[in-house]
Design an enzyme around this catalytic site. Structure first.
Site, PDB file in Angstrom:
ATOM      1  N   GLY A 141       0.811  -1.209   0.000  1.00  0.00           N
ATOM      2  CA  GLY A 141       0.000   0.000   0.000  1.00  0.00           C
ATOM      3  C   GLY A 141       0.844   1.259   0.000  1.00  0.00           C
ATOM      4  N   THR A 142       1.882   1.284   0.857  1.00  0.00           N
ATOM      5  CA  THR A 142       2.704   2.484   0.974  1.00  0.00           C
ATOM      6  C   THR A 142       3.548   2.684  -0.277  1.00  0.00           C
ATOM      7  OG1 THR A 142       2.846   2.047   3.341  1.00  0.00           O
ATOM      8  CG2 THR A 142       4.304   3.715   2.463  1.00  0.00           C
TER       9      THR A 142
ATOM     10  N   GLU B 126      22.058  10.347 -19.071  1.00  0.00           N
ATOM     11  CA  GLU B 126      22.523   9.526 -20.186  1.00  0.00           C
ATOM     12  C   GLU B 126      21.755   8.215 -20.286  1.00  0.00           C
ATOM     13  OE1 GLU B 126      26.896   8.799 -21.142  1.00  0.00           O
ATOM     14  OE2 GLU B 126      26.944  10.569 -19.878  1.00  0.00           O
TER      15      GLU B 126
END
Length: 450
Positions: A144-145, A254
């Protein structure tokens, strides 16, 4: 200076972050309390490693990083761990209640309360930089986080630092191993914003890395520590050229320029060689051609997806240690003649190489052997679409029945967001299909319309 700020979100991001900073410190000879015996110029920040570490007047080296989680247990391990003195306490941000594997909690309810604090800390780190180059964001999209707060932070970073590049190291759900039932929902919702708000995303998946640990390191039952140490070697190899002065340096921007043919096609596969245990390394000669062949092996890929099913669009080889350009060119020439490594017809060369003379370091007591040379590959291959189609399929099975959806709606999400995110991913799968199609430039010229 070209500084880089690392942001570690959720349990996976923090634990991978721990492994990375442990390795960086070993590589630079920085002690767990932030002192660096070899650094003679105290307080002067002109060395290459200052892209990742800021220096205080007292000669302490502080990582340019923040760790964020919605619940305290994982961050408390950092606060009490062996590197507790390395980090500034304000860089470790934790909430009181977790996101409960729910994207909506991480993105809307619980995450909203903490996101301003995070951005405030990022702002402090950014003000401390002379020429901020970009962000490295570490998270997993199954929980969830990592998914919810991760997307929220990325969206806000785009607003505040629009031009700065953002590289994501993202742990995707594995085909067989799963830690949550709602992983497909979280991943689809989160990828929706990864598409928009990261410039390059490197996909990792636990199952693939488990298999590498089992097969190459003979670890019967790999732990997260084993996995994270392997991931940290990859991330270290990618950032070597930012932290040391090397022969052929590769900048963060790059990577973007060389790996991303179209803005949306920016999900990369990574692999690393030699992954070998100390007992075996003693008996093997790991030459440049050997390790170069090894990174193209499907079994070395750090995400469960077979590069032989797709075509390469571009590929970045980062060598470190005792390697000379002549060997690299020979090894790459051999790879090009192989029939197994197929490039799309509109990108005939497709190789970008970097060499750095700093040999790879290993964590003492870890699983990897100390070797003279190593290579890390990041490649853009159309087979990555397999990862998405797998998750989409699982998403569809659940969403057809609207299973678990009420948990998300209850946290202030709208059902429309599910279908919107899912459509976006369907479009992404289609994009990959078109990019890999033969002679794409003849029939349809609509490839540039994004």
């Amino acid at each position: 200076m070209r500084e880089i700020i690392s942001i570690h979100i959720g349990q996976a991001g923090i634990q991978v972050g721990n492994a990375c900073w442990e390795l960086y410190c070993l590589e630079h000879g920085i002690e767990p309390d932030g002192t660096m015996p070899s650094d003679t110029t105290v307080g002067v920040a002109h060395d290459a490693f200052n892209t990742f570490f800021s220096e205080t007047g007292a000669g302490k080296h502080v990582p340019r990083a923040i760790f964020v989680d919605l619940e305290p247990t994982v961050i408390d391990e950092v606060r009490t761990g062996s590197y507790r003195q390395l980090f500034h306490p304000e860089q470790l941000i934790s909430g009181k209640e977790d996101a409960a594997n729910n994207f909506a909690r991480g993105h809307y309810t619980v995450g909203k309360e903490i996101v301003d604090l995070c951005l405030d800390r990022v702002r402090k780190l950014a003000d401390n930089c002379t020429g901020l180059q970009g962000f490295l964001v570490f998270n997993a999209v199954g929980g969830g986080t990592g998914s919810g707060l991760g997307s929220l932070l990325l969206e806000r970073l785009s607003v505040d630092y629009g031009k700065k590049s953002k590289l994501g190291f993202t742990i995707y759900p594995s085909p067989q191993v799963s830690t949550a039932v709602v992983e497909p929902y979280n991943s689809v919702l989160s990828t929706h914003s990864l598409l928009e708000h990261t410039d390059v995303a490197v996909l990792l998946d636990n199952e693939a890395i488990y298999d590498i640990c089992r097969r190459s390191l003979d670890i019967e039952r790999p732990t997260y520590t084993n996995l994270n140490r392997l991931i940290s070697q990859i991330i270290s190899s990618l950032t070597t050229s930012l932290r040391f002065d090397g022969a052929i340096n590769v900048d963060v921007t790059e990577f973007q320029t060389n790996l991303v043919p179209y803005p949306r096609i920016h999900f990369m596969l990574s692999s690393y060689a030699p992954v070998i245990s100390a007992e075996k390394a003693y008996h093997e000669q790991l030459s440049v051609p050997e390790i170069t062949n090894a990174v193209f092996e499907p079994s070395s890929m750090m995400a469960k997806c077979d590069p032989r099913h797709g075509k390469y669009m571009a590929c970045c080889l980062m060598y470190r240690g005792d390697v000379v350009p002549k060997d690299v060119n020979a090894a790459v020439a051999t790879i090009k003649t192989k029939r197994t490594v197929q490039f799309v017809d509109w990108c005939p060369t497709g190789f970008k190489c970097g060499i750095n003379y700093q040999p790879p370091s290993v964590v003492p007591g870890g699983d990897l052997a100390k070797v003279q040379r190593a290579v890390c590959m990041i490649s853009n291959n159309t087979a990555v679409a397999e990862v998405f189609s797998r998750i989409d399929h699982k998403f569809d099975l659940m969403y057809a029945k609207r299973a678990f959806v009420h948990w998300y709606v209850g946290e202030g999400m709208e059902e429309g967001e599910f279908s919107e995110a899912r459509e976006d991913l369907a479009a992404l799968e289609k994009d990959y299909e078109e990019v890999g199609a033969e002679g794409a430039d003849d029939e349809n010229d609509d490839g540039e319309d994004y």
